[in-house]
Scaffold this active site. Structure first.
Site, PDB file in Angstrom:
ATOM      1  N   SER A  56       0.867  -1.179   0.000  1.00  0.00           N
ATOM      2  CA  SER A  56       0.000   0.000   0.000  1.00  0.00           C
ATOM      3  C   SER A  56       0.900   1.223   0.000  1.00  0.00           C
ATOM      4  O   SER A  56       2.081   1.140   0.384  1.00  0.00           O
ATOM      5  CB  SER A  56      -0.874  -0.003   1.261  1.00  0.00           C
ATOM      6  N   TYR A  90      -2.063  -0.171  10.510  1.00  0.00           N
ATOM      7  CA  TYR A  90      -1.959  -0.611   9.122  1.00  0.00           C
ATOM      8  C   TYR A  90      -0.652  -0.130   8.503  1.00  0.00           C
ATOM      9  O   TYR A  90       0.030  -0.873   7.789  1.00  0.00           O
ATOM     10  CB  TYR A  90      -3.155  -0.080   8.342  1.00  0.00           C
TER      11      TYR A  90
END
Length: 259
Positions: free
Chosen positions: A143, A156
């Site tokens: 990501s 995250y």
């Protein structure tokens, strides 16, 4: 001349980026192994891929039940797989958007176990097959959060930073082996489940990240990046692809059109 089709295994293939990648790699001529926990979804996707095969082949896609958080499940998958040329580590996800001061350690543990340890388990299990094939390729879906922090995303962000670190370290450790290592780091991607899982089924919260965004990325956009990387000549390694919608400049900088 007999054409030998390479085999690609995709984790988290039951939906979103994983499902799109499985379909795209099948269209590129790979035999695809769809690996995830939800077997019913996998079976439906296998049928869809088989129906789309221009040669009418029914052996180009198979489903394998896999829980990347379980070593036993990973070992069973690896034992059942005769060969593997491409591994796409896609299984992962986010939980919550709380600041560090209010973070739930259980959420962080779950994210780490899937995004980091899951990547480790599957990669370690399949590396011997990737090397034995003479031209292996590991693609790790991370990501933009793996490289740029944002408020509320610490758990995250930390997990994806770890995944990116593994990716780069593997490239160093395997430089003398016939295995390519690629990271694909997407920005804002609108899929059916990522945000919904993050916000535990709260659709109003899950829809908010996409409000006012004219064209977020789709799962197919990310699958296109994966397909491009794995179809380069075998001596070419694509180290990292950062991909985001045109209206995004950073995880926290997105142009939104007022409603």
């Amino acid at each position: 001349m007999v054409v030998v089709r390479k085999t690609a295994l995709i984790t988290g293939a039951s939906s979103g980026i994983g499902a799109a990648t499985a379909k795209r790699l099948a269209a590129e001529g790979f035999n695809v192994v769809l690996a995830a926990r939800r077997r019913d979804r996998l079976e439906n996707l296998v049928k869809e891929i088989q129906a789309a095969d221009p040669a009418g082949r029914t052996d180009g896609a198979v489903a394998v039940t896999l829980d990347v958080t379980s070593q036993e499940s990973v070992d069973a998958m690896a034992a059942a797989l005769s060969d593997c040329h491409v591994l796409v580590n896609n299984a992962g996800g986010a939980l919550g958007l709380e600041p560090v001061a209010k973070a739930d350690p259980a959420d962080w543990q779950a994210m780490y176990d899937t995004n980091v340890l899951g990547l480790l388990r599957v990669t370690k299990a399949l590396l011997p097959k990737l090397i034995a094939g003479g031209a292996g390729h590991v693609v790790n879906i991370t990501s933009l959060a793996a490289h740029v922090p944002y408020e509320g995303g610490a758990g995250y962000v930390a997990a994806k930073h770890a995944a990116a670190a593994i990716n780069d370290t593997m490239r160093l450790e395997l430089v003398d082996q016939p295995v390519r290592i690629t990271e694909v780091a997407p920005g804002l991607v609108q899929t059916e489940e990522f945000s919904l899982v993050r916000f535990r089924g709260d659709t109003s919260k899950a829809d908010k990240p996409y409000e006012g965004v004219p064209d977020p990325l789709t799962a197919d956009d990310v699958a296109d990046c994966v397909a491009w990387a794995v179809t380069r000549p075998e001596h070419v390694n694509i180290d990292r692809i950062d991909v985001q919608p045109r209206v995004q400049a950073a995880p926290y900088k997105i142009h939104r059109i007022p409603s």
